[in-house]
Design an enzyme around this catalytic site. Structure first.
Site, PDB file in Angstrom:
ATOM      1  N   GLU A  22     -24.779  10.464  24.254  1.00 15.47           N
ATOM      2  CA  GLU A  22     -24.438   9.040  24.188  1.00 15.47           C
ATOM      3  C   GLU A  22     -24.775   8.423  25.539  1.00 15.47           C
ATOM      4  OE1 GLU A  22     -20.401   8.170  23.282  1.00 15.47           O
ATOM      5  OE2 GLU A  22     -20.291   9.573  21.614  1.00 15.47           O
TER       6      GLU A  22
ATOM      7  N   ASP B 227     -12.453   0.977  27.847  1.00 17.92           N
ATOM      8  CA  ASP B 227     -12.737   2.085  28.755  1.00 17.92           C
ATOM      9  C   ASP B 227     -11.606   2.282  29.749  1.00 17.92           C
ATOM     10  OD1 ASP B 227     -15.201   2.512  27.595  1.00 17.92           O
ATOM     11  OD2 ASP B 227     -16.257   1.208  28.994  1.00 17.92           O
TER      12      ASP B 227
END
Length: 274
Positions: free
Chosen positions: A48, A59
């Site tokens: 990824e 995040d």
């Protein structure tokens, strides 16, 4: 090459797939490419490539820190695509993990075309749901790109069914409520979520794989997530632990790459041990 290829290869070997994440441009563009190639060489089945974004609401602090370093160095979408091209050239399925706003600003059809031309397998879109994604779905279908949407413990059965039906490549089960990050223990929400996703997938008459992101940082945790008598995921997705390994070696890239290889090998052994 679709991520499905990697999952099928791992399944044929009687193991789970190891999916590794790093943001493009961290510690810089060339260094990020070197790091991802090291991860491939040491056992990652899918990579990824994160597209650094200035408002990373999902995040945790580790990935935010790395993405901010990349942004401070001026990373652009073109650098992300160059990173994809370099990693995909190894034959490893390579997807972009991105919030939706940068894709929309770049141009959805243009992004899909450029990603396909770079050899990318598709997109993981954490803040985009299938019912809000007709433009992306059309563009992805036009270029045969994977569409990886997320399901979470809070998702209703109806939404899980809708989401899994729209996925191509694999389903991303994010089994930790809150932001991303490595954790000392795997989530007890993961097993039930995987079971619910599999029920929806089976009802649709497919065998789409399910990858799980739960803050894995050790080989033992990877084995637990992959074990049939544990969470039983088809894929173990690791991000923050890889990022932290590089953040811990800011002044010695060679040492950082050695540590990254060692962690990848440990995680790869974990999914095989399961």
């Amino acid at each position: 090459m679709s991520t499905r290829t990697a999952f099928e290869r791992a399944r044929a070997e009687g193991r789970a797939t190891l999916v590794g994440y790093l943001p493009a441009g961290f510690p810089d563009v060339a260094g990020g490419i070197d790091a991802m190639l090291a991860m491939v060489d040491a056992g990652c089945d899918v990579i990824e490539v994160g597209l650094p974004y200035s408002d990373p609401v999902m995040d945790g602090p580790t990935i935010q820190a790395a993405a901010q370093q990349a942004l401070d160095r001026g990373v652009r979408t073109a650098d992300v695509l160059r990173t994809v091209e370099a990693v995909a050239a190894t034959g490893t399925p390579t997807v972009v993990m991105t919030y939706w706003n940068p894709v929309e600003r770049y141009g959805v059809a243009r992004f899909a075309a450029d990603l396909a031309n770079a050899g990318g397998a598709g997109l993981i879109t954490p803040d985009l749901t299938p019912d809000s994604a007709p433009e992306w779905i059309a563009a992805a279908d036009a270029h045969d790109l994977d569409k990886v949407f997320l399901v979470a413990p809070s998702s209703t059965d109806e939404r899980i069914a809708m989401t899994t039906a729209a996925c191509r490549g694999f389903v991303y089960a994010t089994a930790v409520m809150g932001v991303t990050g490595a954790r000392a223990t795997t989530s007890d929400l993961a097993g039930p979520l995987v079971a619910r996703a599999r029920t929806a997938i089976s009802a649709a008459g497919t065998d789409l794989p399910v990858g799980v992101g739960v803050g894995v940082s050790t080989g033992d945790q990877a084995a637990e997530v992959a074990a049939k008598d544990g969470i039983g995921a088809d894929g173990v997705i690791v991000g923050s632990a890889f990022v932290r390994t590089l953040l811990d070696h800011p002044d010695d890239r060679a040492a950082g790459l050695r540590a990254l290889r060692a962690l990848t090998e440990e995680l790869a052994a974990g999914v095989r041990r399961a």
